[in-house]
Motif scaffolding. Structure first.
Motif, PDB file in Angstrom:
ATOM      1  N   GLY A   1     -12.246   7.316   2.093  1.00 42.17           N
ATOM      2  CA  GLY A   1     -10.885   6.925   2.415  1.00 42.17           C
ATOM      3  C   GLY A   1     -10.866   5.950   3.563  1.00 42.17           C
ATOM      4  N   GLU A   2      -9.663   5.594   3.994  1.00 44.60           N
ATOM      5  CA  GLU A   2      -9.535   4.751   5.181  1.00 44.60           C
ATOM      6  C   GLU A   2      -8.422   5.314   6.054  1.00 44.60           C
ATOM      7  N   ARG A   3      -8.641   5.183   7.362  1.00 43.32           N
ATOM      8  CA  ARG A   3      -7.683   5.706   8.335  1.00 43.32           C
ATOM      9  C   ARG A   3      -7.131   4.525   9.119  1.00 43.32           C
ATOM     10  N   THR A   4      -5.855   4.266   8.944  1.00 39.61           N
ATOM     11  CA  THR A   4      -5.279   3.076   9.554  1.00 39.61           C
ATOM     12  C   THR A   4      -3.776   3.233   9.744  1.00 39.61           C
ATOM     13  N   LYS A   5      -3.232   2.466  10.685  1.00 43.03           N
ATOM     14  CA  LYS A   5      -1.785   2.343  10.808  1.00 43.03           C
ATOM     15  C   LYS A   5      -1.267   1.225   9.910  1.00 43.03           C
ATOM     16  N   ARG A   6      -2.158   0.330   9.512  1.00 43.82           N
ATOM     17  CA  ARG A   6      -1.765  -0.855   8.749  1.00 43.82           C
ATOM     18  C   ARG A   6      -1.706  -0.530   7.257  1.00 43.82           C
ATOM     19  N   VAL A   7      -0.902   0.465   6.934  1.00 47.99           N
ATOM     20  CA  VAL A   7      -0.843   0.973   5.563  1.00 47.99           C
ATOM     21  C   VAL A   7      -0.196  -0.028   4.607  1.00 47.99           C
ATOM     22  N   GLY A   8       0.786  -0.763   5.101  1.00 44.95           N
ATOM     23  CA  GLY A   8       1.452  -1.740   4.250  1.00 44.95           C
ATOM     24  C   GLY A   8       0.501  -2.835   3.807  1.00 44.95           C
ATOM     25  N   GLU A   9      -0.287  -3.326   4.725  1.00 43.38           N
ATOM     26  CA  GLU A   9      -1.272  -4.363   4.410  1.00 43.38           C
ATOM     27  C   GLU A   9      -2.278  -3.863   3.381  1.00 43.38           C
ATOM     28  N   SER A  10      -2.750  -2.637   3.553  1.00 40.71           N
ATOM     29  CA  SER A  10      -3.741  -2.067   2.644  1.00 40.71           C
ATOM     30  C   SER A  10      -3.177  -1.900   1.236  1.00 40.71           C
ATOM     31  N   LEU A  11      -1.962  -1.355   1.148  1.00 46.49           N
ATOM     32  CA  LEU A  11      -1.367  -1.126  -0.165  1.00 46.49           C
ATOM     33  C   LEU A  11      -0.954  -2.437  -0.833  1.00 46.49           C
ATOM     34  N   ALA A  12      -0.451  -3.371  -0.055  1.00 47.27           N
ATOM     35  CA  ALA A  12      -0.025  -4.660  -0.615  1.00 47.27           C
ATOM     36  C   ALA A  12      -1.207  -5.391  -1.261  1.00 47.27           C
ATOM     37  N   ALA A  13      -2.369  -5.328  -0.629  1.00 47.70           N
ATOM     38  CA  ALA A  13      -3.554  -5.984  -1.185  1.00 47.70           C
ATOM     39  C   ALA A  13      -3.920  -5.377  -2.536  1.00 47.70           C
ATOM     40  N   ARG A  14      -3.762  -4.065  -2.662  1.00 45.72           N
ATOM     41  CA  ARG A  14      -4.069  -3.393  -3.926  1.00 45.72           C
ATOM     42  C   ARG A  14      -3.038  -3.752  -5.000  1.00 45.72           C
ATOM     43  N   ILE A  15      -1.770  -3.822  -4.607  1.00 47.64           N
ATOM     44  CA  ILE A  15      -0.718  -4.176  -5.563  1.00 47.64           C
ATOM     45  C   ILE A  15      -0.940  -5.592  -6.093  1.00 47.64           C
ATOM     46  N   GLN A  16      -1.270  -6.505  -5.206  1.00 44.93           N
ATOM     47  CA  GLN A  16      -1.479  -7.889  -5.620  1.00 44.93           C
ATOM     48  C   GLN A  16      -2.742  -8.029  -6.475  1.00 44.93           C
ATOM     49  N   ALA A  17      -3.743  -7.177  -6.218  1.00 41.17           N
ATOM     50  CA  ALA A  17      -4.951  -7.207  -7.039  1.00 41.17           C
ATOM     51  C   ALA A  17      -4.654  -6.755  -8.470  1.00 41.17           C
ATOM     52  N   LEU A  18      -3.670  -5.876  -8.626  1.00 36.40           N
ATOM     53  CA  LEU A  18      -3.282  -5.404  -9.961  1.00 36.40           C
ATOM     54  C   LEU A  18      -2.393  -6.408 -10.684  1.00 36.40           C
ATOM     55  N   ASP A  19      -1.640  -7.186  -9.927  1.00 36.81           N
ATOM     56  CA  ASP A  19      -0.731  -8.165 -10.533  1.00 36.81           C
ATOM     57  C   ASP A  19      -0.756  -9.430  -9.684  1.00 36.81           C
ATOM     58  N   SER A  20      -1.605 -10.369 -10.071  1.00 33.87           N
ATOM     59  CA  SER A  20      -1.778 -11.590  -9.280  1.00 33.87           C
ATOM     60  C   SER A  20      -0.566 -12.511  -9.343  1.00 33.87           C
ATOM     61  N   SER A  21       0.379 -12.212 -10.257  1.00 32.46           N
ATOM     62  CA  SER A  21       1.584 -13.054 -10.335  1.00 32.46           C
ATOM     63  C   SER A  21       2.540 -12.785  -9.174  1.00 32.46           C
TER      64      SER A  21
ATOM     65  N   ALA B   1       1.388   3.114  -9.273  1.00 31.75           N
ATOM     66  CA  ALA B   1       2.695   3.741  -9.475  1.00 31.75           C
ATOM     67  C   ALA B   1       3.824   2.844  -8.976  1.00 31.75           C
ATOM     68  N   ALA B   2       3.592   2.188  -7.837  1.00 33.61           N
ATOM     69  CA  ALA B   2       4.616   1.289  -7.297  1.00 33.61           C
ATOM     70  C   ALA B   2       4.869   0.126  -8.239  1.00 33.61           C
ATOM     71  N   LEU B   3       3.797  -0.421  -8.798  1.00 33.64           N
ATOM     72  CA  LEU B   3       3.930  -1.538  -9.719  1.00 33.64           C
ATOM     73  C   LEU B   3       4.615  -1.107 -11.014  1.00 33.64           C
ATOM     74  N   GLU B   4       4.270   0.077 -11.486  1.00 36.11           N
ATOM     75  CA  GLU B   4       4.904   0.613 -12.697  1.00 36.11           C
ATOM     76  C   GLU B   4       6.406   0.788 -12.490  1.00 36.11           C
ATOM     77  N   ALA B   5       6.786   1.351 -11.342  1.00 38.02           N
ATOM     78  CA  ALA B   5       8.215   1.549 -11.052  1.00 38.02           C
ATOM     79  C   ALA B   5       8.931   0.207 -10.926  1.00 38.02           C
ATOM     80  N   HIS B   6       8.276  -0.741 -10.298  1.00 34.33           N
ATOM     81  CA  HIS B   6       8.880  -2.078 -10.124  1.00 34.33           C
ATOM     82  C   HIS B   6       9.151  -2.732 -11.471  1.00 34.33           C
TER      83      HIS B   6
END
Length: 374
Positions: free
Chosen positions: A63-83, A134-139
């Motif tokens: 896992g990773e321990r960070t306060k920068r959770v938005g940055e971490s999750l955003a990178a994963r979301i964009q990797a799933l949908d490059s558009s 899950a976030a991308l699916e909901a979006h």
């Protein structure tokens, strides 16, 4: 009682060093048995162990321990949908953590890019990947990820490091994870006095030979010590969190390896202090953890005939037998890896093996304890 507890003990000598500093830059110390001891905090060594996990386990198990959770999750979301643009991915990540209650928007600033949590948040890579999907699916469905779904995703598929060292989330206590592992502060088996290294640095661009003096002067505080180290792993608790016998065995083997081979890196370039333990003793118990630090309540003294390691090994061997005899604590199994004649007395406490054989032997016993073939 019918438990599976792994107690790990080590004696380790380090040269002049400053492994773990306090707020003034001094090596940490503690008073034990009425004398000042060198100390390395459990947090410092757990950090070193967790970093070594990256070399021993697959990324998906960590896992990773960070306060920068938005940055971490955003990178994963964009990797799933490059558009998606970086801003759109960041907005989705922000919605996830704000809805989940683990981050807050600054109302004065309005929209926040790469939202941060209020404290270090420990999530497994699989949990973050699942949140991104899950976030991308909901979006795409024109909805938003609800809090119940968020909680379900961050409370399953825990990583090895979360299972070992636990997770505390003040704002959502029902996703806390109890640590299966406890690590004691390492302390020296003898008294210490910190020393100071006065150093100078020469300015390479001083061209005038008549120009004398250093470009910089300073001091570095240090000590040297023979450390007693201890950790314990509750295999049953680890298995409950990971939910898989093979993963539990892999976690135990990785922990044992990292416990012995890791080293806090404080002032490492200055002192080159990396050593390996002089001895590692592992006891598999079915009752409770037992810290044998009482072996060193009376500090090891200075003698010309017998060194500290030899004295420490003899003290640990005597105390182990005394405690286990007094309380009827016979270990289920025991392994010893020791270096040279100075720690030979410890070989009587268990099966004397190489460190690789020790790790494998403990792993096989864990599999048996969990009802799996060794």
């Amino acid at each position: 009682m019918n438990r599976t507890i792994i107690d790990v003990y080590a004696l380790q000598t380090v040269p002049p060093s400053n492994l773990n500093r306090d707020d003034t830059g001094s090596p940490k110390t503690a008073v034990y048995g009425g004398v000042r001891r060198a100390r390395v905090s459990s947090q410092a060594w757990k950090r070193a162990i967790r970093l070594m996990f990256a070399d021993l386990l697959d990324r998906s198990q960590l896992g990773e321990r960070t306060k920068r959770v938005g940055e971490s999750l955003a990178a994963r979301i964009q990797a799933l949908d490059s558009s998606l643009t970086a801003e759109a991915a960041s907005a989705l990540a922000t919605d996830v953590f704000v809805t989940g209650g683990l981050a807050k928007l600054d109302k004065k600033k309005g929209e926040v890019k790469d939202v941060e949590s209020g404290y270090l948040l420990f999530l497994s890579h699989r949990q973050l990947d699942n949140l991104a999907a899950a976030a991308l699916e909901a979006h795409r469905a024109g909805t938003a990820l609800d809090k119940a779904r968020f909680k379900a995703l961050v409370d399953t598929e825990h990583s090895v490091d979360i299972a070992m060292f636990g997770r505390m989330v003040a704002d959502m206590t029902d996703i806390n994870v109890d640590a299966a592992c406890q690590v004691s502060h390492a302390i020296s088996v003898h008294a210490v006095d910190n020393e100071f290294d006065y150093f100078t640095a020469v300015d390479d661009r001083k061209a005038d030979a008549a120009e004398t003096g250093a470009g910089m002067i300073g001091t570095v505080e240090f000590n040297s010590s023979t450390l007693y180290r201890y950790a314990t792993v509750d295999v049953d608790a680890l298995h409950r969190t990971l939910g898989d016998a093979a993963a539990t065995r892999a976690a135990v083997e990785a922990f044992l390896t990292a416990f012995a081979r890791s080293m806090p890196t404080g002032k490492q370039n200055t002192f080159a202090h990396r050593t390996l333990p002089d001895a590692v003793l592992v006891r598999l118990r079915d009752s409770q953890p037992i810290n044998l630090v009482g072996a060193f309540e009376t500090a090891i003294g200075e003698t010309h005939a017998v060194g500290r390691i030899e004295q420490a090994a003899a003290a640990l061997a005597r105390h182990t037998v005394a405690v286990e005899t007094a309380y009827g604590e016979r270990p289920v199994a025991s392994w010893v890896t020791q270096v040279g004649e100075k720690t030979a007395v410890l070989a009587d406490l268990g099966k004397a093996v190489s460190f690789g054989e020790l790790v494998t032997g403990v792993g096989e016993q864990v599999s048996v304890a969990l009802g799996q073939p060794a």
